[in-house]
Enzyme design. Structure first.
Site, PDB file in Angstrom:
ATOM      1  N   ASP A 190      -3.818  15.083   0.494  1.00  0.00           N
ATOM      2  CA  ASP A 190      -3.517  13.875   1.311  1.00  0.00           C
ATOM      3  C   ASP A 190      -2.404  13.200   0.411  1.00  0.00           C
ATOM      4  OD1 ASP A 190      -3.539  11.233   2.477  1.00  0.00           O
ATOM      5  OD2 ASP A 190      -5.663  10.969   2.467  1.00  0.00           O
ATOM      6  N   LYS A 235       3.132   4.321   5.969  1.00  0.00           N
ATOM      7  CA  LYS A 235       3.452   3.760   4.742  1.00  0.00           C
ATOM      8  C   LYS A 235       4.939   4.076   4.317  1.00  0.00           C
ATOM      9  CE  LYS A 235      -1.688   4.707   4.034  1.00  0.00           C
ATOM     10  NZ  LYS A 235      -1.915   3.538   4.089  1.00  0.00           N
ATOM     11  N   TRP A 275     -10.584   6.614   0.464  1.00  0.00           N
ATOM     12  CA  TRP A 275      -9.996   7.744   1.264  1.00  0.00           C
ATOM     13  C   TRP A 275     -10.606   9.093   0.766  1.00  0.00           C
ATOM     14  CZ3 TRP A 275      -9.222   5.409   5.634  1.00  0.00           C
ATOM     15  CH2 TRP A 275      -8.721   4.052   5.861  1.00  0.00           C
TER      16      TRP A 275
HETATM   17  N1  PMP Z   1      -5.491   8.745   3.238  1.00  0.00           N
HETATM   18  C1  PMP Z   1      -4.839   7.411   2.506  1.00  0.00           C
HETATM   19  C2  PMP Z   1      -4.645   8.073   1.175  1.00  0.00           C
HETATM   20  C3  PMP Z   1      -4.891   6.274   3.124  1.00  0.00           C
HETATM   21  O1  PMP Z   1      -4.223   5.496   2.235  1.00  0.00           O
HETATM   22  C4  PMP Z   1      -5.201   6.387   4.433  1.00  0.00           C
HETATM   23  C5  PMP Z   1      -5.089   4.927   5.200  1.00  0.00           C
HETATM   24  N2  PMP Z   1      -4.736   3.683   4.460  1.00  0.00           N
HETATM   25  C6  PMP Z   1      -5.804   7.252   5.180  1.00  0.00           C
HETATM   26  C7  PMP Z   1      -5.931   8.312   4.410  1.00  0.00           C
HETATM   27  C8  PMP Z   1      -6.016   6.997   6.460  1.00  0.00           C
HETATM   28  O2  PMP Z   1      -5.187   6.961   7.475  1.00  0.00           O
HETATM   29  P1  PMP Z   1      -5.215   6.725   8.920  1.00  0.00           P
HETATM   30  O3  PMP Z   1      -5.473   5.140   9.125  1.00  0.00           O
HETATM   31  O4  PMP Z   1      -3.783   6.960   9.347  1.00  0.00           O
HETATM   32  O5  PMP Z   1      -6.269   7.527   9.827  1.00  0.00           O
END
Ligand code: PMP
Length: 362
Positions: free
Chosen positions: A171, A195, A101
């Site tokens: 993030d 989450k 990510w």
């Molecule tokens: N950042 C992190 C640390 C994640 O774990 C995730 C999704 N698992 C995301 C961003 C992306 O999130 P989304 O699917 O809500 O766009």
């Protein structure tokens, strides 16, 4: 059917009292004769729901009054582009790539044509540690972007970097509200709610007032923080039901005793599970010890057939979503705030039994 132990990395398990509360109010929200699912986002009732959710989050995280708390759609993924579009000042943008990510966030800034630089990465050791980067000249950067918990590999920052003149953007999608953090150490924090804070559909952005730019050129309206801030997160139709459910989860956490209480429970759950893995002669976790995540705990036998057998047997026994991310294989137990200690203990017992059965070739 009894409820299963759900180890999903997100959307993830929600607190049972929250689900029951939603069920109770589903047809008739507080005597108004309609469901939140059917409500106008401009109604006085919804206005009080979103204000209350914001108030709860501010209180749980002690958000200072010079920070905005926004609810935006598009997930963490949309923030990967909103952050550079809103925060760049024409200088370099620094990214610490500690996982899939984090790398996507970096790549998005590159794709948008910004001068994005990977200032440190743990790619070379399969993202198994959190790198340090003391020798970086932060004055060259508009901001440094970090990912505080790496959901797929299961690493987590234990301490946050001091980025000097550069803004610090985090993030926190997979560890927000799991432990106490000093919001003031950050300039922007963002997190998808699915989450630790609710069902999918909203992203929380906590941003210092003075960073919200006006009149950005060539940036679509939805992607400008100023529009969300001016309209108190109702710039367009928001995900009303998700925000309502977020409010319920936040109330649950407040009632439980807040972030310090849940943080102690999270410490204990993670300690027990890592102990079970470390004491086993079948399972292992290859993340550096002082970088282990308390939210996402990956483990493997090192043998994909055996891993598949474990996952299948676990599912039969009521432990679901234990398969690791498709890019990594193995297993991953996501044990966010709402995941009960009892489920961790039962998983440990199951792992032990599986190991004994394998030794006896059952
Ligand atoms: N950042 C992190 C640390 C994640 O774990 C995730 C999704 N698992 C995301 C961003 C992306 O999130 P989304 O699917 O809500 O766009």
């Amino acid at each position: 059917m009894p409820r299963v132990w759900n180890f999903s990395a997100g959307p993830a398990v929600l607190p049972e009292p929250v689900l029951k509360g939603i069920q109770d109010e589903l047809l008739d929200y507080k005597g108004n004769g309609l469901s939140v699912l059917e409500m106008s986002h401009r109604s006085a009732i919804f206005s009080s729901i979103i204000k209350e959710a914001e108030r709860s989050l501010r209180s749980l995280m002690s958000v200072p009054s010079n920070y905005q708390v926004l609810f935006i759609q598009g997930g963490g993924t949309l923030q990967f582009s909103m952050i550079p579009l809103n925060l760049n000042k024409g200088g370099k943008l620094g990214y610490v790539t500690t996982g899939v990510w984090a790398s996507k966030a970096y790549q998005e800034a590159v794709n948008l044509g910004f001068d994005a630089v990977e200032i440190a990465s743990s790619k070379d050791d399969d993202f198994c540690h959190i790198p340090t980067y003391e020798d970086v000249d932060f004055s060259e950067f508009d901001y440094i972007h970090i990912t505080t918990n790496n959901t797929i590999r299961g690493t987590q920052y234990q301490e946050f970097p001091d980025t000097g003149d550069a803004l610090l953007v985090a993030d926190m999608s997979s560890d927000i509200l799991s432990k106490e953090v000093d919001v003031e150490k950050f300039d922007v924090i963002y997190a998808g709610v699915q989450k630790n804070i609710g069902p999918a559909g909203a992203t929380i952005v906590i941003i210092r007032d003075d960073l919200i730019s006006e009149n950005l050129v060539n940036v679509p309206g939805y992607l400008q923080y100023t529009n969300h801030a001016k309209k108190h997160s109702v710039y367009n139709t928001p995900p009303a039901f998700t925000i309502y459910a977020v409010g319920k989860v936040l109330d649950w956490l407040i009632e439980l005793g807040g972030v310090s209480t849940i943080s102690a429970v999270n410490d204990e759950k993670a300690k027990l599970l890592y102990q079970a893995i470390d004491n086993s002669s079948l399972f292992y976790n290859k993340v550096e010890l002082d970088c282990r995540s308390k939210m996402n705990v990956p483990f493997t036998t090192g043998n994909s057939e055996l891993d598949s057998r474990f996952i299948a047997r676990a599912e039969e026994a009521g432990f679901i979503n234990l398969a690791g991310h498709r890019t990594m294989g193995g297993m991953r137990a996501s044990i966010y705030n709402a995941f009960p200690m009892a489920g961790v203990e039962e998983l440990m017992t199951f792992m032990k039994k599986f190991e004994e059965d394998e030794q006896n070739n059952v």
